[in-house]
Design a protein around this motif. Structure first.
Motif, PDB file in Angstrom:
ATOM      1  N   TYR A 143      32.329  52.584  21.287  1.00 39.07           N
ATOM      2  CA  TYR A 143      33.759  52.707  21.599  1.00 39.07           C
ATOM      3  C   TYR A 143      33.558  54.060  22.673  1.00 39.07           C
ATOM      4  O   TYR A 143      34.411  53.626  23.673  1.00 39.07           O
ATOM      5  N   ALA A 144      33.091  54.929  22.443  1.00 34.29           N
ATOM      6  CA  ALA A 144      33.137  55.874  23.498  1.00 34.29           C
ATOM      7  C   ALA A 144      32.378  55.529  24.824  1.00 34.29           C
ATOM      8  O   ALA A 144      32.869  55.970  26.059  1.00 34.29           O
ATOM      9  N   LEU A 145      31.417  54.663  24.730  1.00 32.81           N
ATOM     10  CA  LEU A 145      30.897  54.066  26.034  1.00 32.81           C
ATOM     11  C   LEU A 145      31.872  53.248  26.683  1.00 32.81           C
ATOM     12  O   LEU A 145      31.816  53.247  28.045  1.00 32.81           O
ATOM     13  N   ALA A 146      32.660  52.378  26.157  1.00 34.93           N
ATOM     14  CA  ALA A 146      33.724  51.556  26.452  1.00 34.93           C
ATOM     15  C   ALA A 146      33.336  50.564  27.796  1.00 34.93           C
ATOM     16  O   ALA A 146      32.448  49.867  27.406  1.00 34.93           O
ATOM     17  N   ASP A 147      34.012  50.804  28.836  1.00 34.23           N
ATOM     18  CA  ASP A 147      33.870  49.715  29.973  1.00 34.23           C
ATOM     19  C   ASP A 147      32.320  50.136  30.410  1.00 34.23           C
ATOM     20  O   ASP A 147      31.972  49.498  31.779  1.00 34.23           O
ATOM     21  N   MET A 175      32.950  43.491  21.121  1.00 38.68           N
ATOM     22  CA  MET A 175      33.913  42.209  21.180  1.00 38.68           C
ATOM     23  C   MET A 175      35.241  42.633  20.603  1.00 38.68           C
ATOM     24  O   MET A 175      36.135  41.907  21.063  1.00 38.68           O
ATOM     25  N   SER A 176      35.094  43.457  19.708  1.00 39.75           N
ATOM     26  CA  SER A 176      36.553  43.595  18.941  1.00 39.75           C
ATOM     27  C   SER A 176      37.546  44.428  19.814  1.00 39.75           C
ATOM     28  O   SER A 176      38.627  44.533  19.615  1.00 39.75           O
ATOM     29  N   THR A 177      36.986  45.042  20.919  1.00 43.50           N
ATOM     30  CA  THR A 177      37.847  45.673  21.558  1.00 43.50           C
ATOM     31  C   THR A 177      38.307  44.852  22.882  1.00 43.50           C
ATOM     32  O   THR A 177      39.022  45.436  23.654  1.00 43.50           O
ATOM     33  N   ARG A 178      37.750  43.588  23.004  1.00 45.31           N
ATOM     34  CA  ARG A 178      38.110  42.965  24.124  1.00 45.31           C
ATOM     35  C   ARG A 178      39.400  42.139  23.580  1.00 45.31           C
ATOM     36  O   ARG A 178      39.847  41.695  22.246  1.00 45.31           O
ATOM     37  N   PRO A 180      41.615  38.797  22.636  1.00 47.29           N
ATOM     38  CA  PRO A 180      41.042  37.617  21.402  1.00 47.29           C
ATOM     39  C   PRO A 180      40.295  36.541  22.437  1.00 47.29           C
ATOM     40  O   PRO A 180      39.335  35.975  22.000  1.00 47.29           O
ATOM     41  N   ALA A 181      40.817  36.232  23.457  1.00 43.95           N
ATOM     42  CA  ALA A 181      40.451  35.067  24.228  1.00 43.95           C
ATOM     43  C   ALA A 181      39.076  35.192  24.792  1.00 43.95           C
ATOM     44  O   ALA A 181      38.242  34.298  25.357  1.00 43.95           O
ATOM     45  N   GLN A 182      38.675  36.568  25.060  1.00 44.04           N
ATOM     46  CA  GLN A 182      37.321  36.793  25.624  1.00 44.04           C
ATOM     47  C   GLN A 182      36.425  37.417  24.617  1.00 44.04           C
ATOM     48  O   GLN A 182      35.270  37.701  24.934  1.00 44.04           O
ATOM     49  N   ARG A 183      36.631  37.481  23.493  1.00 45.52           N
ATOM     50  CA  ARG A 183      35.547  37.974  22.527  1.00 45.52           C
ATOM     51  C   ARG A 183      34.120  37.384  22.468  1.00 45.52           C
ATOM     52  O   ARG A 183      33.346  37.873  22.563  1.00 45.52           O
ATOM     53  N   THR A 184      34.423  35.965  22.160  1.00 45.50           N
ATOM     54  CA  THR A 184      33.197  35.236  22.135  1.00 45.50           C
ATOM     55  C   THR A 184      32.494  35.084  23.374  1.00 45.50           C
ATOM     56  O   THR A 184      31.119  34.940  23.303  1.00 45.50           O
ATOM     57  N   ALA A 185      32.963  35.440  24.553  1.00 44.89           N
ATOM     58  CA  ALA A 185      32.458  35.470  25.972  1.00 44.89           C
ATOM     59  C   ALA A 185      31.704  36.494  26.104  1.00 44.89           C
ATOM     60  O   ALA A 185      31.007  36.716  27.102  1.00 44.89           O
TER      61      ALA A 185
END
Length: 434
Positions: A143-147, A175-178, A180-185
């Motif tokens: 989470y701290a590393l983020a993007d 994935m949980s921080t993306r 919803p439509a982008q999580r599996t991607a």
């Protein structure tokens, strides 16, 4: 040359220092001198692109809060996204992460992968924490590393004291921080995941299998039969175990092992699977394994053997112990296990070296296969993975040893030259923005 002109003095030789960054820079400069690398590109490759340091709080099982320091160093992305492991170890710091990230740049380039180099981790002794605490630490670090990480930007993988479970926690948190439509991607944000969570079948053995393969290729090149040959392994984790297992199947004998807890030997041979199972039941320790005798840690590299596989940490073979080594071949399963002082002595003694960026590149090649599998929604089977890995490594091995013979230089410098020339070509063709 389309890069901007500059007046830069050629790097001068200096007495090598003990730090990992000093080692990698001396190796880089030696290769850069050999290929007459353009001064501007030397400037670029001599520094890292980004260095991320994060301090983050985590609640422990007893309710107390501890502050942890995590690092991610991104060295170069001229060929593609940053790629490299995350390690959990007390020695993790910015200097070590810089050196390891740089080695990853050369490793991915040498392997012909569309990646750059990155590395990082947390300054921590994981043995002091419960599994639930390690999960919270890992998720909070992610989470701290983020993007600063991402499947098309920076793709971490397992390293020292991290594994497929660690990667599963990172992938799930990311994935949980993306949206919803982008999580599996975003499943391929990390590699080295468990088989059931998008992992590649065979990724667990890819690095060790690569170490074994490069030893096998070297033996074939020198008309040497591995049957009956004695080998020693420093570090009996994932890499050391799989390399040993494949060598044992070819008839070679494991005669000594060293880990963080101690050293053991048996000139008649140590059973690899039995030793691995014993260590799992003893918190990772090989000490007091039946039918073995203990060995002083300073005598490990002096054990009589044909092949030495350092597969633990960096800076293990030095000017102090290099004169004692009896092996004919050093196969570097770890990153930077031989410092520049130690290497000079080994080369003077005529001991062959399979350099780390070639020898242990099976791991990042396997990671590339996993990344492709996730990206394309495919499932690759073990036989296919091992076959592709073998072909890729044979190509890299032949390039390095052919270059070494043709240019009359040592194999490490040859490997660096090949890797740096590929990156140089990318800069020459694209130019420097703006």
């Amino acid at each position: 040359m389309t890069v901007l002109k500059a007046s830069v003095k050629k790097a001068t030789k200096k007495q090598p220092l003990r730090g990992m960054m000093d080692n990698v820079m001396e190796q880089f400069n030696s290769a850069a001198d050999h290929i007459n690398l353009h001064p501007n590109i030397r400037k670029i490759l001599s520094i890292t692109n980004n260095e991320i340091l994060v301090n983050f709080p985590v609640k422990m099982d007893n309710g107390d809060v501890e502050i942890f320091t995590g690092y991610r160093v991104q060295h170069n992305s001229a060929l593609g996204p940053y790629k490299g492991g995350l390690r959990y170890h007390p020695t993790v710091d910015l200097d070590a992460a810089r050196a390891l990230a740089m080695w990853m740049t050369w490793k991915t380039s040498l392997a012909g992968l569309p990646y750059g180099g990155g590395k990082g981790g947390i300054k921590i002794d994981p043995s002091k924490y419960s599994e639930s605490e390690l999960e919270r630490i890992t998720r909070r670090f992610t989470y701290a590393l983020a993007d600063n990480i991402g499947p098309e930007h920076d793709i971490p993988a397992p390293d020292v004291n991290t594994n497929s479970q660690t990667m599963a926690w990172i992938a799930d948190t990311y994935m949980s921080t993306r949206p919803p439509a982008q999580r599996t991607a975003n499943q391929h944000v990390v590699t080295g995941k468990p088989d059931g969570s998008g992992g590649l079948e065979g990724r667990d053995r890819a690095t060790g299998f690569g170490v074994y393969l490069t030893i096998k290729f070297w033996a074939e090149k020198n008309n040497i039969d591995l049957k009956g040959k004695k080998y020693i392994v420093q570090g009996f984790g994932n890499v050391g175990y799989w390399a040993s297992l494949f060598l044992e199947k070819d008839g070679a004998k494991l005669v000594a092992v060293q880990d963080a807890y101690g050293s053991i030997q048996n000139q008649n041979g140590l059973n690899v699977k039995n030793l691995f199972d014993y260590a799992k039941l003893n918190k990772g320790s090989i000490v007091d394994f039946p039918n073995s005798e203990s060995l002083d840690k300073d005598d490990f590299f002096a054990v009589d053997c044909d092949i030495c596989i350092p597969a633990a940490l960096g800076n293990q073979i030095t000017k102090e112990n290099a004169p004692k080594i009896k092996a004919n071949l050093i196969a570097e399963g770890a990153n930077g296990p031989t410092n520049v002082d130690g290497e000079r002595i080994l080369l003077e003694r005529g001991i062959a070296i399979i350099p780390d960026i070639l020898c242990n590149s099976g791991g990042v090649i396997g990671s590339y296969f996993e990344w492709l599998q996730n990206r394309n929604g495919e499932i690759w089977h073990l036989e296919e993975v091992m076959d592709k890995l073998s072909k890729k490594l044979r190509g890299s091995f032949n390039k390095v040893f052919d270059y070494s013979e043709r240019e009359d230089i040592d194999t490490r410098t040859a490997a660096f030259c090949i890797a740096i020339e590929r990156i140089e070509k990318a800069y020459v063709q694209r130019g420097i923005f703006p």
